[in-house]
Design a protein around this motif. Structure first.
Motif, mmCIF file in Angstrom:
data_model
loop_
_atom_site.group_PDB
_atom_site.id
_atom_site.type_symbol
_atom_site.label_atom_id
_atom_site.label_comp_id
_atom_site.label_asym_id
_atom_site.label_seq_id
_atom_site.Cartn_x
_atom_site.Cartn_y
_atom_site.Cartn_z
ATOM 1 N N PHE A 392 23.256 66.741 51.642
ATOM 2 C CA PHE A 392 23.089 66.054 50.361
ATOM 3 C C PHE A 392 21.981 64.995 50.387
ATOM 4 O O PHE A 392 21.738 64.335 49.370
ATOM 5 C CB PHE A 392 24.412 65.405 49.942
ATOM 6 N N CYS A 411 25.641 58.185 49.837
ATOM 7 C CA CYS A 411 26.546 59.241 49.382
ATOM 8 C C CYS A 411 27.690 58.610 48.583
ATOM 9 O O CYS A 411 28.207 57.546 48.938
ATOM 10 C CB CYS A 411 27.114 60.008 50.569
ATOM 11 N N GLU A 415 30.410 64.152 46.390
ATOM 12 C CA GLU A 415 29.629 65.379 46.542
ATOM 13 C C GLU A 415 30.561 66.496 47.028
ATOM 14 O O GLU A 415 31.461 66.267 47.823
ATOM 15 C CB GLU A 415 28.488 65.184 47.531
#
Length: 1104
Positions: A392, A411, A415
């Protein structure tokens, strides 16, 4: 499911300096070192000692951090995964999402499924998974953890790393991914008899079970992958390729097999280049140099790359830097094909790649399992957070810092993995099958050793590696992918491959698609799906030199087995079918085809019966045969007529038979040559002529002998009878038969092919080639020459012997024909139809000349003038003239008619009956005889045809040897005579064409002899009177018997006209008869009007 932790490394034992070649001292224990490992064993021992001394070295920044994914269980399996990629500057590179993280999760997922299915009753399988960073040395250091538990069990003693913990024994190891790492680890695990099953290691070297006894793998050996790649190259039609292989056991062993197989299939290697791997990570300049070398062989468009994805990615980058995109078509190995690491951002460079991948199906349920993972629910995988950050591109909160997670983006923990943003490794089946193989082996072992009880028995605490290996090699099961699995004899997985192709389906959209399979040594490739470029589906050419055109051979460039120059073969050559560097000369009778690929036979040329040449020759011969049969029929029908008998019937029939054979030879000449036909031709062409000219020679020889003997003696020549003539003719013909017989034995005739030029293929008889027909013609030519000589010698004989001149004309014409034939025959050697036709026509012409010259006069008399086909017309006219009396003027000098032509040589026969006192008279008589003969000849020529037709024939008055005819004169010129005949008079008038009588003429012995004589004299006188108006001539005819010892007294007959007659000398001529030894004396007393009948003229008497 337990959380992952960093395993503490216990204090390392010391290694005794006193090491032998067979054992290593570790912590006071003897560790066996196989002799086969050589220096490799020492390396293992050193790494083992370093590993036991303390934790592995790390960089100053603490990278890499040693992690281990641990799954507790009753039986522990070790796992060596390629979680991080290889890096040269530091120990481990960035995370590997597909071949690393997904492979590790596939192993954990499979263990979950095994434990869930209770494959082992009340026994769970655990795991201890480590990262080798795709480095053999680092992987070997990690593998030491797998043997620490086994060291404590050496010699059945338990080694305590510390006083509070007992390490569990690793029953088996799954891994490693790289062949290089697997080889190093296999050497270590073999020391401790720990079975190892790899899932990605494909090096053929690992199939050697003498070195890697405890090594097995679920993926097939590269030996089969190499075969599949070579089959693809062949299918593309490439004969000139480059090879790039990585500098590792995986690449080197594959290259060795590639080189051998390509050479076996006459495929040449243009460039061979290594990709740096074991010695470190190469700089960009190294890859640039490789690409530049590839560009030096522009005709080698095809290139095989046998390496790992990291190295291949650098090659694609170098291709782009060299602006060589689209210059190469790649054949890829399983080490980099279908890997996003290679294709991402370099799609145009990778486009068109055909790659070989071991056939694998998706592991059922794994995709759902993997997509459901998050950092929070997957604590057993310590590297998953790194994967998450890389996937990601963000920094996960609370994560450890690494050289590769310097992301500014944080993050959100929200996700999620999805099929849209996740690419899966295609070969995870092999990871799952490796775990399943251990599970089924442990199940079978537990069933045998523990009786299938609910837990491990003492026999499996711990499991013995040697026993587990035996069960491992025998497993057969259906894996989580649904495929059946079992190891082959070398401990390798089944050889099943997919052929995948990286192509552009739409503009800017690239995909790996399956286009074929390779199973059990057979390649099945769907070429309609293969497109190296989107708009050019045709595979590119990869050959050093274009194939030579038809009719061309190769001349190889020195040092290049696949590069050559083409040169043209000559007009009558083709390229050698077994050696393309040479031209092969077509053998005689063949010519190169239009494409000069093979020698085609030239159609046979021979005189075909249906051709115009043959039809013309056969029509001519057929006409001659009909004419010959007609003549033969006429002769048979008139067999007993005088003209047939006079021509010599027997020899005439032989002559006609020879003529018939001459015409018949044509039909043998126009047949297709075979051994039998050639024998008939060789025999027939000479034999037919021999028959013809043997008969002619017999005729001419008979005539010549008769007249030669007539000049020398009155005795009849020998061998002139019909039977003798047949014997002579047969002897002459037998010579030819003997010649042909000997010739056939020495050199049998046969049909053969003759090649006067390269483009001819003549089917002929052997005699056609060397003109040996002349052997068959030699004897007939000899007969022709002899006949011609005889014809010349007998050209002046009396005209009554008419065949001599006809034979002469025949021979002259024959010689002209054959003299014209010889240059025509030898000048048409290359034209078989014309040559054979000329020979047959020449033979037929010779036969036609013979039948026309010799038989047409006879046919004229027989068919048109039959009134002349009587005995009298067969007699010589010169003899008939001799019966006529002479008158005044020219006719007064003509002698009386004589029975046969006088010859001076016959005097000697008669002179022996005359007394010696008459020798002088005999000489005078010879002179007078010659004078008389000349006079008769000159006067005969002056006779007209009417007078000639009235001449009587000799056989009407010739007396027998025992008969004497006497005529007495009268005073008025007319006499009465009486004849006393004791027998019959015989005369043979069948002259056989030469005037020598062989027939019989009969005369009455009843007193008719004198009447005949008188009639002859009267006829002669009348002829002279009518012709010249001269008075009658007095004849004195004296018939003398040969048996009289002295000269006979002549009896003189005198004829006068008027009262007074003038005395004139009377010439008396005696001539021997052809039928006997009879001499006749004739006195001719011409009246000149100066005497009377009482006067007796002086008589000149000559006794012959």
């Amino acid at each position: 499911m337990t959380t992952a932790n960093i395993v503490a490394v216990p204090a390392a034992p010391t290694i005794s300096p006193a090491l032998t070649s067979t054992e290593t001292r570790i912590g006071g224990k003897s560790v066996p070192t196989p002799r086969l490992l050589g220096t490799g064993a020492a390396n293992v021992a050193q790494i083992l000692a370093k590993s036991l001394d303390g934790p592995p070295p790390s960089s100053s920044s603490g990278w890499p951090v040693k992690h281990a994914a641990v799954l507790e269980g009753d039986v522990i399996l070790g796992g060596l995964m390629m979680v991080h990629s290889r890096e040269d500057s530091i120990t481990c590179g960035p995370i590997m999402p597909q071949g690393g993280i997904q492979a590790l999760e596939a192993m954990l997922y499979t263990l979950d499924q095994v434990n869930k299915q209770q494959l082992l009753p009340n026994v769970t399988l655990g795991a201890h998974l480590l990262d080798d960073c795709d480095k053999d040395t680092y992987g070997l250091e990690m593998a030491v953890d797998f043997i620490k538990g086994s060291i404590s069990n050496i010699d059945d003693a338990e080694y305590h790393c510390n006083k509070t913990q007992v390490r569990k024994v690793i029953s088996g190891v799954v891994g490693a991914a790289s062949s290089v790492t697997s080889i190093q680890v296999a050497n270590l695990l073999r020391l401790f008899r720990i079975p190892q099953v790899s899932y990605f290691s494909t090096s053929p070297e690992l199939s050697n079970k003498q070195r890697f006894e405890y090594f097995s793998r679920t993926i097939p050996s590269d030996h089969y992958q190499v075969k599949a790649m070579v089959e693809i190259v062949k299918r593309m039609g490439w004969s000139y390729v480059s090879i790039i292989y990585e500098e590792s056991n995986y690449g080197i062993k594959a290259f060795e097999e590639l080189e051998e197989l390509l050479a076996r299939h006459n495929i040449c290697i243009a460039i061979k280049e290594k990709l740096v791997k074991d010695s470190g990570v190469a700089e960009d300049i190294a890859y640039d140099n490789i690409v530049q070398k590839l560009l030096t062989k522009p005709r080698a468009r095809g290139a095989i790359i046998f390496g790992s994805d990291q190295e291949v990615r650098q090659v694609m980058r170098a291709v782009r830097r060299a602006n060589a995109t689209g210059s190469f078509s790649w054949i890829g190995s399983d080490g980099w094909s279908a890997r996003n690491l290679v294709s991402d951002d370099y799609e145009p460079e990778v486009e068109g790649t055909l790659s070989v991948q071991p056939q694998a199906n998706p592991v059922r349920g794994f995709e759902e399992y993997f997509l459901s993972l998050t950092v929070e629910n997957n604590q057993r995988n310590p590297w998953f957070v790194e994967f998450w950050e890389d996937h990601f591109q963000c920094r996960y909160p609370g994560s450890t810092s690494t050289p590769y997670n310097n992301y500014t983006k944080q993050c959100t923990k929200k996700e999620r993995l999805s099929r849209q943003n996740t690419d899966f490794e295609d070969q995870l089946q092999f990871v799952s099958d490796a775990v399943m193989a251990f599970a089924y082996a442990l199940r079978d072992m537990h069933r045998d050793l523990c009786g299938g009880g609910p837990s491990l028995c003492e026999a499996m605490k711990p499991t013995k590696g040697a026993d587990l290996l035996k069960y491992l090699r025998k497993v057969e099961f259906e894996g989580l992918s649904g495929d059946e699995f079992r190891f082959d004899g070398n401990g390798d997985g089944p050889a099943r491959y997919n052929i995948i192709h990286f192509k552009q389906s739409q503009a800017g959209q690239y995909h790996w698609v399956k286009v074929g399979e390779y199973t059990e040594g057979e390649l099945r490739l769907n070429m309609s799906e293969v497109k190296f470029k989107r708009l050019s589906p045709k595979p590119p050419e990869s050959v050093c030199s274009l194939p030579c055109l038809v009719g061309q051979a190769k001349k190889y460039v020195e040092g290049e087995s696949c590069c050559w120059h083409c040169f043209n073969c000559t007009t009558y050559q083709i390229r050698h079918p077994d050696d393309e560097t040479h031209c092969k000369l077509c053998k005689l009778g063949t010519l190169p085809d239009a494409h000069k690929q093979y020698c085609r036979p030239i159609p046979e040329i021979y005189l075909r019966p249906e051709s115009a040449w043959a039809i013309g020759a056969m029509a001519f011969s057929a006409t001659g045969i009909l004419v010959t049969l007609f003549v033969m029929g006429v002769f048979v029908r008139h067999n007993d007529t005088p003209i047939v008998r006079a021509s010599g019937r027997e020899l005439s029939y032989i002559l006609l038979a020879g003529i018939f054979m001459c015409y018949g030879v044509t039909f043998a000449l126009v047949l297709k040559p075979t051994n039998i036909v050639c024998a008939i031709q060789r025999f027939g062409v000479g034999f037919c002529f021999t028959v013809v000219y043997a008969a002619l020679l017999t005729k001419t020889n008979r005539i010549a002998r008769i007249f030669k003997a007539g000049k020398q003696s009155a005795k009849r020549p020998s061998f002139i009878s019909p039977k003798s003539q047949l014997v002579i003719c047969a002897c002459l013909v037998s010579v030819q038969i003997l010649i042909n017989g000997v010739w056939m034995v020495i050199a049998p005739s046969h049909a053969m092919h003759h090649y006067p030029t390269r483009e001819d293929n003549l089917l002929v008889c052997d005699s056609y080639i060397d003109a040996s027909y002349m052997i068959a013609f030699s004897y007939p030519i000899f007969l022709i020459v002899i006949c011609t000589v005889y014809a010349v010698l007998t050209r002046k004989i009396p005209e009554a012997f008419n065949e001599s001149k006809h034979i002469g004309f025949t021979m002259y014409t024959t010689c002209v024909i054959w003299l014209a034939f010889v240059p025509l025959y030898f000048g048409t050697a290359n034209h078989v139809p014309l040559r054979i036709t000329s020979m047959s026509v020449t033979i037929s012409l010779s036969a036609s000349v013979t039948i026309a010259c010799l038989f047409s006069p006879k046919l004229y008399i027989i068919l048109i003038r039959p009134e002349r086909n009587v005995r009298q017309s067969m007699m010589p006219p010169r003899y008939g003239n001799m019966h006529r009396t002479a008158g005044t003027g020219p006719s007064s000098m003509m002698a009386a008619a004589v029975v046969t032509a006088a010859t001076c040589a016959q005097e000697e026969k008669i002179q022996k009956h005359i007394t010696p006192t008459n020798t002088e008279n005999s000489l005078k008589t010879k002179k007078l005889c010659e004078m008389a003969t000349q006079t008769i000849s000159s006067i005969i020529t002056s006779l007209d045809i009417n007078a000639y037709n009235q001449i009587p024939y000799a056989d009407q008055y010739v007396p027998n040897n025992t008969t004497t005819a006497t005529t007495t004169p009268t005073d008025k010129g007319s006499g009465n005579g009486s004849s006393n005949t004791n027998g019959s008079s015989n005369s043979n008038s069948n002259s056989n064409g030469d005037g020598v009588g062989d027939g019989d003429g009969d005369g009455d012995g009843d007193g008719d002899g004198d009447v005949a004589t008188e009639q002859v004299v009267a006829n002669n006188n009348k002829i002279n009177q009518r012709q010249h108006g001269q008075p009658a001539v007095a004849f004195a005819i004296t018939s003398t018997n040969n048996h009289i010892s002295g000269p006979a007294a002549p009896i003189t007959t005198t004829a006068a006209t008027g009262e007074a007659a003038t005395e004139a000398p009377v010439a008396t001529i005696t001539t021997p008869l052809a039928t006997g030894d009879v001499s006749e004396t004739m006195s001719v007393a011409p009246n000149n009007g100066q005497g009377n009948g009482s006067q007796r003229p002086p008589v000149l008497q000559t006794n012959l």
